[in-house]
Design an enzyme around this catalytic site. Structure first.
Site, PDB file in Angstrom:
ATOM      1  N   LYS A 197       0.852  -1.173   0.000  1.00 13.73           N
ATOM      2  CA  LYS A 197       0.000   0.000   0.000  1.00 13.73           C
ATOM      3  C   LYS A 197       0.900   1.239   0.000  1.00 13.73           C
ATOM      4  O   LYS A 197       1.449   1.629   1.034  1.00 13.73           O
ATOM      5  CB  LYS A 197      -0.917  -0.017   1.236  1.00 13.73           C
ATOM      6  CG  LYS A 197      -2.092   0.970   1.159  1.00 13.73           C
ATOM      7  CD  LYS A 197      -1.674   2.331   1.616  1.00 13.73           C
ATOM      8  CE  LYS A 197      -2.775   3.355   1.506  1.00 13.73           C
ATOM      9  NZ  LYS A 197      -2.296   4.730   1.778  1.00 13.73           N
ATOM     10  N   GLU A 271       8.993   1.341  11.406  1.00 11.33           N
ATOM     11  CA  GLU A 271      10.066   2.337  11.266  1.00 11.33           C
ATOM     12  C   GLU A 271       9.363   3.687  11.299  1.00 11.33           C
ATOM     13  O   GLU A 271       8.697   4.078  10.346  1.00 11.33           O
ATOM     14  CB  GLU A 271      10.834   2.109   9.958  1.00 11.33           C
ATOM     15  CG  GLU A 271      12.204   2.771   9.955  1.00 11.33           C
ATOM     16  CD  GLU A 271      12.176   4.136   9.294  1.00 11.33           C
ATOM     17  OE1 GLU A 271      12.030   5.140  10.043  1.00 11.33           O
ATOM     18  OE2 GLU A 271      12.284   4.202   8.066  1.00 11.33           O
ATOM     19  N   CYS A 305      12.947  10.697   8.113  1.00 12.59           N
ATOM     20  CA  CYS A 305      12.693  10.317   9.499  1.00 12.59           C
ATOM     21  C   CYS A 305      13.946  10.457  10.351  1.00 12.59           C
ATOM     22  O   CYS A 305      13.860  10.662  11.565  1.00 12.59           O
ATOM     23  CB  CYS A 305      12.157   8.892   9.560  1.00 12.59           C
ATOM     24  SG  CYS A 305      13.160   7.699   8.645  1.00 12.59           S
ATOM     25  N   GLU A 405       8.165  16.024  15.840  1.00 14.26           N
ATOM     26  CA  GLU A 405       8.862  15.861  14.568  1.00 14.26           C
ATOM     27  C   GLU A 405       8.246  16.814  13.543  1.00 14.26           C
ATOM     28  O   GLU A 405       7.046  16.745  13.257  1.00 14.26           O
ATOM     29  CB  GLU A 405       8.742  14.417  14.074  1.00 14.26           C
ATOM     30  CG  GLU A 405       9.500  14.161  12.790  1.00 14.26           C
ATOM     31  CD  GLU A 405       9.379  12.728  12.310  1.00 14.26           C
ATOM     32  OE1 GLU A 405      10.364  12.214  11.748  1.00 14.26           O
ATOM     33  OE2 GLU A 405       8.299  12.125  12.498  1.00 14.26           O
TER      34      GLU A 405
END
Length: 502
Positions: A197, A271, A305, A405
């Site tokens: 996906k 992750e 990330c 973040e």
């Protein structure tokens, strides 16, 4: 705005044109069950690149059923490991033959400079499939010496490493092709069947990859692709016939996937987000360190990330390093990804633009000082999702932009006194994905690498990746590892076999 914009290849235009892109289910390209589609936008100007099928729970059910049939039939998982390896090598060769098309699609779809996609995303993808093609015939079990005290007989005990089964892989929008490769390589090497996906913002390179998977001869149903939104991802995470979920994305969504997995106790690897510290000591090569610090946060528009979003600089060289990083930021050329002179493209979407500019605004309101950047670039670039590379000083650890973040080209610089001080500051976060350390003192480097709680630590470098080296996080940056031999553990399970020999 840069005036010279690369004209897409004819093959790219052909791929983008025509009717809506379809879903790949059981080796067939099919429309979504609802007939719905959605627009994929060019983040450089908001124009429509393509229409793509919007998959939902019904499509996920069909894709999982196709993957289950493929796995249970065993045509791929029971295939000779040498044949499996050859298929993966053929796929890598096919990607290489279409390298420029992939690079241009990544640039158009994600916004990244096409030169970056050519130099990094696509070559790393190719090497990733080749690396795991080499593993396909090396996934071995063990022979174990056993002697049960309650039975005097002799036994042979050995283990088998078997594919985990049907795998759902949900990938992000920041490195669409490469993140697909990170997950597909190990799963294909192990003999799993997959439902992929891609992110709704950037599904195009995954669909082209699906075409090549079909062309090189993978059996039907080994790879299925469902494009769509969060409801499709949730359906995969909840599905009782999915044996494992691999997810890359936000920590918030990762937690929801863990909750959804409880229904059948499916295995999960995550992750997730990061707020990575980049630490520069006064004894470092300051020119190298400043350049690496800028690259650590501004590469891929800060949409990494592992971006070095918290910059810690030893007090005696703080002003010099922060000044150098700011000068680099001011010189970065913003523009469309398809412009050859672009060094930083737009953010991926209007939502991401709002998120990043919102954090910049909150930083300013809470007292931080932006010594460069701090907003939109203005002019024609405001037609797209562009934001200036921004360097903040006079920051505090309790500021919103320090705790959360940002996922954009925004760095906050802190001074520090000594190793104990910076280790405490570096670890004062819920995340633990990556870290950078710059020093000429090798003992200091090793001590700091041990002190920082992060899954990857770069010393005198940043953003170094290789298919052989594992990558993953501590704390709320997730669990499990991508890449290297460690990723094979994600997609296999161990069976113990006992045989009485006398």
């Amino acid at each position: 705005m840069a005036t010279a914009v690369l004209e897409p290849k004819a093959e790219v235009k052909q791929f983008l044109g025509g009717p809506a892109k379809k879903l790949l289910i059981g080796g067939k390209w099919v429309a979504s069950a609802s007939g719905q589609t959605f627009e994929v936008l060019n983040p450089a100007d908001g124009s429509v690149l393509a229409q793509v099928a919007r998959g939902n729970e019904q499509d996920v059910n069909l894709a999982v059923a196709a993957a289950r049939k493929s796995f249970d039939d065993g045509k791929y998982r029971r295939m000779s490991v040498h044949e499996r390896s050859k298929l993966m090598y053929r796929l890598a060769d096919a990607i290489e033959a279409h390298a420029e098309e992939f690079a241009q699609l990544e640039s158009l779809d994600n916004g990244k400079p096409v030169g970056v996609a050519r130099a990094a995303d696509v070559p790393l993808t190719i090497e990733h499939f080749r690396y795991y093609a080499g593993w396909a015939d090396k996934i071995d079990g063990d022979v174990i010496s056993v002697a049960p005290p309650y039975d005097p007989g002799r036994f042979l005990n050995y283990t088998l490493r078997e594919p985990v089964g049907v795998v759902a892989q949900i990938i992000p929008w920041n490195f669409p092709l490469l993140m697909a490769a990170w997950k597909l390589g190990a799963a294909l090497a192990c003999g799993c069947s997959i439902v992929l996906k891609p992110a709704e913002q950037t599904p195009l390179s995954a669909l082209l990859l699906g075409q090549l998977v079909c062309e090189v001869g993978f059996p039907d149903g080994v790879l299925n692709i469902v494009t769509g939104f969060g409801d499709a991802g949730a359906a995969l995470a909840n599905h009782r016939d999915v044996d494992k979920v691999a997810f890359t994305g936000s920590t918030e969504v990762g937690k929801k996937i863990v909750q959804a997995s409880a229904g059948n106790l499916k295995r999960v690897t995550l992750e997730l987000g990061g707020k990575s510290p980049n630490i520069i000591f006064a004894d470092a090569d300051l020119e190298v360190a400043a350049g690496a610090a800028a690259s650590a946060i501004f590469f891929n528009h800060g949409q990494c990330c592992c971006a070095g979003s918290r910059l810690f600089v030893e007090a005696p060289v703080y002003d010099e390093i922060v000044g150098r990083v700011a000068e680099i930021a001011k010189g970065i050329k913003l523009g469309p990804g398809m412009a050859p002179d672009t060094q930083m493209g737009p953010l991926v979407s209007s939502e991401q633009l709002d998120r990043v500019t919102g954090f910049i605004k909150s930083g300013l309101e809470e007292g931080a000082e932006a010594i460069c950047g701090g907003g939109r670039p203005g002019g024609d670039l405001d037609k797209g999702y562009f934001v200036q590379p921004t360097v903040f000083r006079k920051v505090r650890s309790d500021m919103t932009m320090i705790q959360e973040e940002i996922f954009g080209p925004v760095v906050a610089a802190f001074p520090f006194k000594d190793m104990a001080d910076v280790a405490a500051q570096a670890n004062a976060t819920q995340y633990g994905l990556a870290a950078g350390i710059f020093t000429r003192d090798i003992m200091k480097a090793h001590r700091m690498a041990e002190a920082v709680r992060a899954g990857t630590v770069w010393v005198n470098c940043y953003n170094m990746f290789d298919a052989a080296s594992p990558f993953g996080g501590y704390k709320q940056s997730g669990y499990g590892r991508e890449m290297g031999k460690h990723a094979l553990e994600n997609y296999t399970q161990t069976k113990s076999v006992w045989v009485r020999t006398e």
